[in-house]
Scaffold this motif. Structure first.
Motif, PDB file in Angstrom:
ATOM      1  N   ASP A 127       5.837   1.017  30.166  1.00  0.00           N
ATOM      2  CA  ASP A 127       6.830   2.187  30.517  1.00  0.00           C
ATOM      3  C   ASP A 127       6.803   2.982  29.278  1.00  0.00           C
ATOM      4  O   ASP A 127       6.710   4.076  29.210  1.00  0.00           O
ATOM      5  N   VAL A 128       7.050   2.191  27.965  1.00  0.00           N
ATOM      6  CA  VAL A 128       7.438   2.761  26.809  1.00  0.00           C
ATOM      7  C   VAL A 128       6.835   2.126  25.750  1.00  0.00           C
ATOM      8  O   VAL A 128       6.888   0.792  25.492  1.00  0.00           O
ATOM      9  N   LEU A 129       6.077   2.758  25.034  1.00  0.00           N
ATOM     10  CA  LEU A 129       5.348   2.288  23.686  1.00  0.00           C
ATOM     11  C   LEU A 129       6.303   2.894  22.453  1.00  0.00           C
ATOM     12  O   LEU A 129       6.251   4.204  22.257  1.00  0.00           O
ATOM     13  N   ALA A 130       6.929   1.992  21.658  1.00  0.00           N
ATOM     14  CA  ALA A 130       7.880   2.393  20.828  1.00  0.00           C
ATOM     15  C   ALA A 130       7.495   1.975  19.403  1.00  0.00           C
ATOM     16  O   ALA A 130       7.471   0.469  19.210  1.00  0.00           O
ATOM     17  N   HIS A 131       7.097   2.699  18.447  1.00  0.00           N
ATOM     18  CA  HIS A 131       6.565   2.555  17.297  1.00  0.00           C
ATOM     19  C   HIS A 131       7.734   2.490  16.166  1.00  0.00           C
ATOM     20  O   HIS A 131       8.017   3.561  15.696  1.00  0.00           O
ATOM     21  N   ASN A 132       8.301   1.491  15.924  1.00  0.00           N
ATOM     22  CA  ASN A 132       9.457   1.306  15.216  1.00  0.00           C
ATOM     23  C   ASN A 132       9.378   0.385  13.821  1.00  0.00           C
ATOM     24  O   ASN A 132      10.178   0.549  12.884  1.00  0.00           O
ATOM     25  N   ALA A 133       8.344  -0.192  13.647  1.00  0.00           N
ATOM     26  CA  ALA A 133       7.896  -0.861  12.496  1.00  0.00           C
ATOM     27  C   ALA A 133       7.872   0.104  11.081  1.00  0.00           C
ATOM     28  O   ALA A 133       7.196   1.125  11.649  1.00  0.00           O
ATOM     29  N   GLY A 134       8.157  -0.502  10.078  1.00  0.00           N
ATOM     30  CA  GLY A 134       8.215   0.274   8.919  1.00  0.00           C
ATOM     31  C   GLY A 134       7.972  -0.467   7.538  1.00  0.00           C
ATOM     32  O   GLY A 134       8.664  -1.537   7.484  1.00  0.00           O
ATOM     33  N   LEU A 135       7.464   0.292   6.676  1.00  0.00           N
ATOM     34  CA  LEU A 135       7.345  -0.698   5.259  1.00  0.00           C
ATOM     35  C   LEU A 135       7.498   0.524   4.048  1.00  0.00           C
ATOM     36  O   LEU A 135       7.039   1.493   4.295  1.00  0.00           O
ATOM     37  N   SER A 136       7.955   0.096   2.942  1.00  0.00           N
ATOM     38  CA  SER A 136       8.140   0.770   1.938  1.00  0.00           C
ATOM     39  C   SER A 136       7.622  -0.214   0.892  1.00  0.00           C
ATOM     40  O   SER A 136       8.596  -1.001   0.415  1.00  0.00           O
ATOM     41  N   ALA A 137       6.454  -0.006   0.391  1.00  0.00           N
ATOM     42  CA  ALA A 137       5.811  -1.012  -0.666  1.00  0.00           C
ATOM     43  C   ALA A 137       6.146  -0.644  -2.021  1.00  0.00           C
ATOM     44  O   ALA A 137       6.275   0.567  -2.260  1.00  0.00           O
ATOM     45  N   GLY A 138       6.470  -1.589  -2.660  1.00  0.00           N
ATOM     46  CA  GLY A 138       7.193  -1.309  -4.183  1.00  0.00           C
ATOM     47  C   GLY A 138       6.142  -1.071  -5.032  1.00  0.00           C
ATOM     48  O   GLY A 138       6.139  -0.192  -6.073  1.00  0.00           O
ATOM     49  N   SER A 139       4.699  -1.392  -4.769  1.00  0.00           N
ATOM     50  CA  SER A 139       3.740  -1.014  -5.786  1.00  0.00           C
ATOM     51  C   SER A 139       2.429  -0.716  -4.880  1.00  0.00           C
ATOM     52  O   SER A 139       2.707  -1.230  -3.598  1.00  0.00           O
ATOM     53  N   ARG A 140       1.676  -0.058  -5.210  1.00  0.00           N
ATOM     54  CA  ARG A 140       0.368   0.205  -4.737  1.00  0.00           C
ATOM     55  C   ARG A 140      -0.449  -1.056  -4.246  1.00  0.00           C
ATOM     56  O   ARG A 140      -0.814  -1.593  -5.324  1.00  0.00           O
ATOM     57  N   ARG A 141      -0.747  -1.324  -3.083  1.00  0.00           N
ATOM     58  CA  ARG A 141      -1.544  -2.380  -2.743  1.00  0.00           C
ATOM     59  C   ARG A 141      -2.360  -1.982  -1.363  1.00  0.00           C
ATOM     60  O   ARG A 141      -1.760  -0.940  -0.805  1.00  0.00           O
ATOM     61  N   GLU A 142      -3.569  -2.749  -1.283  1.00  0.00           N
ATOM     62  CA  GLU A 142      -4.279  -2.424   0.065  1.00  0.00           C
ATOM     63  C   GLU A 142      -4.245  -3.361   1.127  1.00  0.00           C
ATOM     64  O   GLU A 142      -4.101  -4.514   0.970  1.00  0.00           O
ATOM     65  N   SER A 143      -4.316  -2.955   2.302  1.00  0.00           N
ATOM     66  CA  SER A 143      -4.303  -4.029   3.325  1.00  0.00           C
ATOM     67  C   SER A 143      -5.981  -4.521   3.461  1.00  0.00           C
ATOM     68  O   SER A 143      -6.871  -4.081   2.685  1.00  0.00           O
ATOM     69  N   LEU A 144      -6.146  -5.547   4.132  1.00  0.00           N
ATOM     70  CA  LEU A 144      -7.594  -6.177   4.201  1.00  0.00           C
ATOM     71  C   LEU A 144      -8.759  -5.348   4.537  1.00  0.00           C
ATOM     72  O   LEU A 144      -9.780  -5.492   4.378  1.00  0.00           O
ATOM     73  N   ASP A 145      -8.180  -4.110   5.233  1.00  0.00           N
ATOM     74  CA  ASP A 145      -8.995  -2.973   5.485  1.00  0.00           C
ATOM     75  C   ASP A 145      -9.227  -2.046   4.493  1.00  0.00           C
ATOM     76  O   ASP A 145     -10.133  -1.176   4.789  1.00  0.00           O
ATOM     77  N   GLY A 146      -8.745  -2.321   3.352  1.00  0.00           N
ATOM     78  CA  GLY A 146      -8.833  -1.381   2.392  1.00  0.00           C
ATOM     79  C   GLY A 146      -8.124  -0.246   2.279  1.00  0.00           C
ATOM     80  O   GLY A 146      -8.449   1.063   1.497  1.00  0.00           O
ATOM     81  N   ILE A 147      -7.016  -0.140   3.264  1.00  0.00           N
ATOM     82  CA  ILE A 147      -6.034   1.049   3.350  1.00  0.00           C
ATOM     83  C   ILE A 147      -4.761   0.885   2.610  1.00  0.00           C
ATOM     84  O   ILE A 147      -4.268  -0.220   2.459  1.00  0.00           O
ATOM     85  N   GLU A 148      -4.334   1.595   1.865  1.00  0.00           N
ATOM     86  CA  GLU A 148      -2.950   1.805   1.355  1.00  0.00           C
ATOM     87  C   GLU A 148      -1.835   1.206   2.292  1.00  0.00           C
ATOM     88  O   GLU A 148      -1.992   1.766   3.347  1.00  0.00           O
ATOM     89  N   ILE A 149      -1.206   0.142   2.031  1.00  0.00           N
ATOM     90  CA  ILE A 149      -0.450  -0.400   2.929  1.00  0.00           C
ATOM     91  C   ILE A 149       0.753   0.118   3.799  1.00  0.00           C
ATOM     92  O   ILE A 149       1.048   0.075   4.808  1.00  0.00           O
ATOM     93  N   THR A 150       1.555   1.196   3.084  1.00  0.00           N
ATOM     94  CA  THR A 150       2.438   2.003   3.755  1.00  0.00           C
ATOM     95  C   THR A 150       1.706   2.748   4.702  1.00  0.00           C
ATOM     96  O   THR A 150       2.319   2.922   5.709  1.00  0.00           O
ATOM     97  N   LEU A 151       0.651   3.539   4.128  1.00  0.00           N
ATOM     98  CA  LEU A 151      -0.113   4.508   5.335  1.00  0.00           C
ATOM     99  C   LEU A 151      -0.656   3.589   6.451  1.00  0.00           C
ATOM    100  O   LEU A 151      -0.452   3.959   7.678  1.00  0.00           O
ATOM    101  N   ALA A 152      -1.234   2.260   6.150  1.00  0.00           N
ATOM    102  CA  ALA A 152      -1.746   1.300   7.018  1.00  0.00           C
ATOM    103  C   ALA A 152      -0.719   0.831   8.265  1.00  0.00           C
ATOM    104  O   ALA A 152      -1.081   1.000   9.379  1.00  0.00           O
ATOM    105  N   VAL A 153       0.434   0.616   7.720  1.00  0.00           N
ATOM    106  CA  VAL A 153       1.582   0.257   8.611  1.00  0.00           C
ATOM    107  C   VAL A 153       2.394   1.052   9.434  1.00  0.00           C
ATOM    108  O   VAL A 153       2.538   1.319  10.613  1.00  0.00           O
ATOM    109  N   ASN A 154       2.543   2.335   8.696  1.00  0.00           N
ATOM    110  CA  ASN A 154       3.529   3.425   8.948  1.00  0.00           C
ATOM    111  C   ASN A 154       2.939   4.373   9.877  1.00  0.00           C
ATOM    112  O   ASN A 154       3.405   5.083  10.954  1.00  0.00           O
TER     113      ASN A 154
END
Length: 295
Positions: free
Chosen positions: A86-113
C-alpha cells in the motif's frame, strides 16, 4: 488520521533506528503490516522480537540499499511475500564522512539516498498500483536548500564535502518526487510526496560524518526550538504514509506546517528531467518509465 491500519502493508526502509523505528512501531500498534528494511540484521531481529505483541506485524528484510543487485533482490522478495504494497516509504539515509563508492562504483551517499529509492520505486511501482490507496513517500530535508545539483559532477569527484553530498542527495529526492508525479498517468491512483521530518540530532544519520559536522549537529541540537524529537519526526512521516489528506495530494514537499515550496532547482523541469535520465543510466534501466498501467 486513520487509526485502524489492519488493511495496510507498508514497506519502510530505514526502520531499525531513529524516528524510522518509532514510526514502524507506531504503525504496527495501529494494526499495520510493516515490512522494515535495514542493513543491521541484529537490530532487525530485536525490533521484530520486541514488537511481537502489537496489533499488527513487523517483518524485517536485510538489505544494503547501496547495492543495486541487493535492491533488485529485495524487490523480488517483496513481490513474492506480499500480495500488494500500500505504501512504499523511502526513509533510509546516509551521510558519509569521506568520499567512497559502492560496489557499483557510485558515490555512496548518492547511491543510498537517491538511487536506492529511484531503483526500488521502479521495481515495485506495478506492485503498488493495485492497492486502494497507493503511496510513495520519501524522507527529504530542508538542508536541500543549501545545495545545487552539479549535473556535470553529480558524484562529487572534484572536492568532496560530506554535508554537501547529503544536501545534494536530499535535493535529488525532491526533484525525483516532482518528476515522478509529473510522469505518472493522469488516471493513476498513486501519489508521491516527500517530507522534511525536522532536524533530528538523536538519529544515527551523521554517524559517519566528519568530526566538525558531528560537533555542529550536537551544538545545533542544544539550541532551544531547533531540534525535533524522534517521536515528532515519526509522526510527520506517518502523516504522509496514512493520513487521508495525502491520498489525493501528490508531488508535494511537506514540512511541519504542510506542503511548502522547495528550492526552485528541485522543481526546475530541465534539471529534474536530466537527473531522471542520469539516474536511469546509473542503475541500468530505461528512462522511459513509468509505463502506463495495464489494468
Amino acid at each position: 488520521m486513520t487509526n485502524d491500519l489492519s488493511d495496510r502493508t507498508i514497506l519502510l526502509t530505514g526502520g531499525t533506528s531513529g524516528f524510522g523505528r518509532v514510526a514502524a512501531v507506531d504503525l504496527a500498534k495501529r494494526g499495520a503490516t510493516v515490512a522494515v528494511v535495514g542493513r543491521d540484521e541484529s537490530k532487525g531481529a530485536t525490533l521484530v522480537e520486541r514488537s511481537s505483541d502489537l496489533a499488527g506485524t513487523i517483518a524485517f528484510h536485510q538489505a544494503d540499499l547501496a547495492s543495486q543487485s541487493t535492491v533488485r533482490s529485495l524487490a523480488t522478495t517483496v513481490k513474492r511475500e506480499y500480495d500488494q504494497i500500500d505504501v512504499l516509504a523511502h526513509n533510509a539515509g546516509l551521510s558519509a564522512g569521506s568520499r567512497r563508492e559502492s560496489l557499483d562504483g557510485i558515490e555512496i551517499t548518492l547511491a543510498v539516498n537517491h538511487l536506492g529509492p529511484y531503483l526500488l520505486t521502479y521495481e515495485l511501482l506495478d506492485h503498488l498500483r493495485d492497492a486502494p490507496d497507493p503511496r510513495v513517500v520519501i524522507t527529504a530535508s530542508d538542508i536541500h536548500r543549501r545545495a545545487t545539483l552539479d549535473l556535470d559532477d553529480l558524484q562529487l569527484t572534484d572536492g568532496y564535502d560530506s554535508l554537501e553530498a547529503y544536501a545534494r542527495s536530499k535535493l535529488a529526492n525532491i526533484a525525483f518526487t516532482v518528476e515522478l508525479d509529473d510522469r505518472l498517468p493522469d488516471d493513476s491512483a498513486v501519489t508521491v510526496n516527500c517530507v522534511h521530518p525536522g532536524f533530528v540530532p538523536s538519529t544515527e544519520l551523521f554517524r559517519e560524518a566528519s568530526l566538525p559536522t558531528r560537533l555542529l549537529v550536537r551544538i545545533a541540537g542544544l539550541i532551544p526550538g531547533v531540534a525535533t524529537s524522534k517521536q515528532a519526526a515519526a509522526e510527520r512521516l506517518q502523516t504522509l504514509l496514512v493520513d487521508p489528506r495525502y491520498g489525493s495530494v501528490s508531488g508535494q514537499y511537506v514540512g511541519k506546517d504542510g506542503p511548502a515550496d522547495p528550492a526552485s532547482e528541485a522543481t526546475n523541469q530541465a534539471v529534474r528531467q536530466r537527473l531522471w535520465e542520469m539516474s536511469a543510466e546509473l542503475v541500468g534501466i530505461t528512462s522511459d518509465w513509468p509505463a502506463p498501467s495495464t489494468t
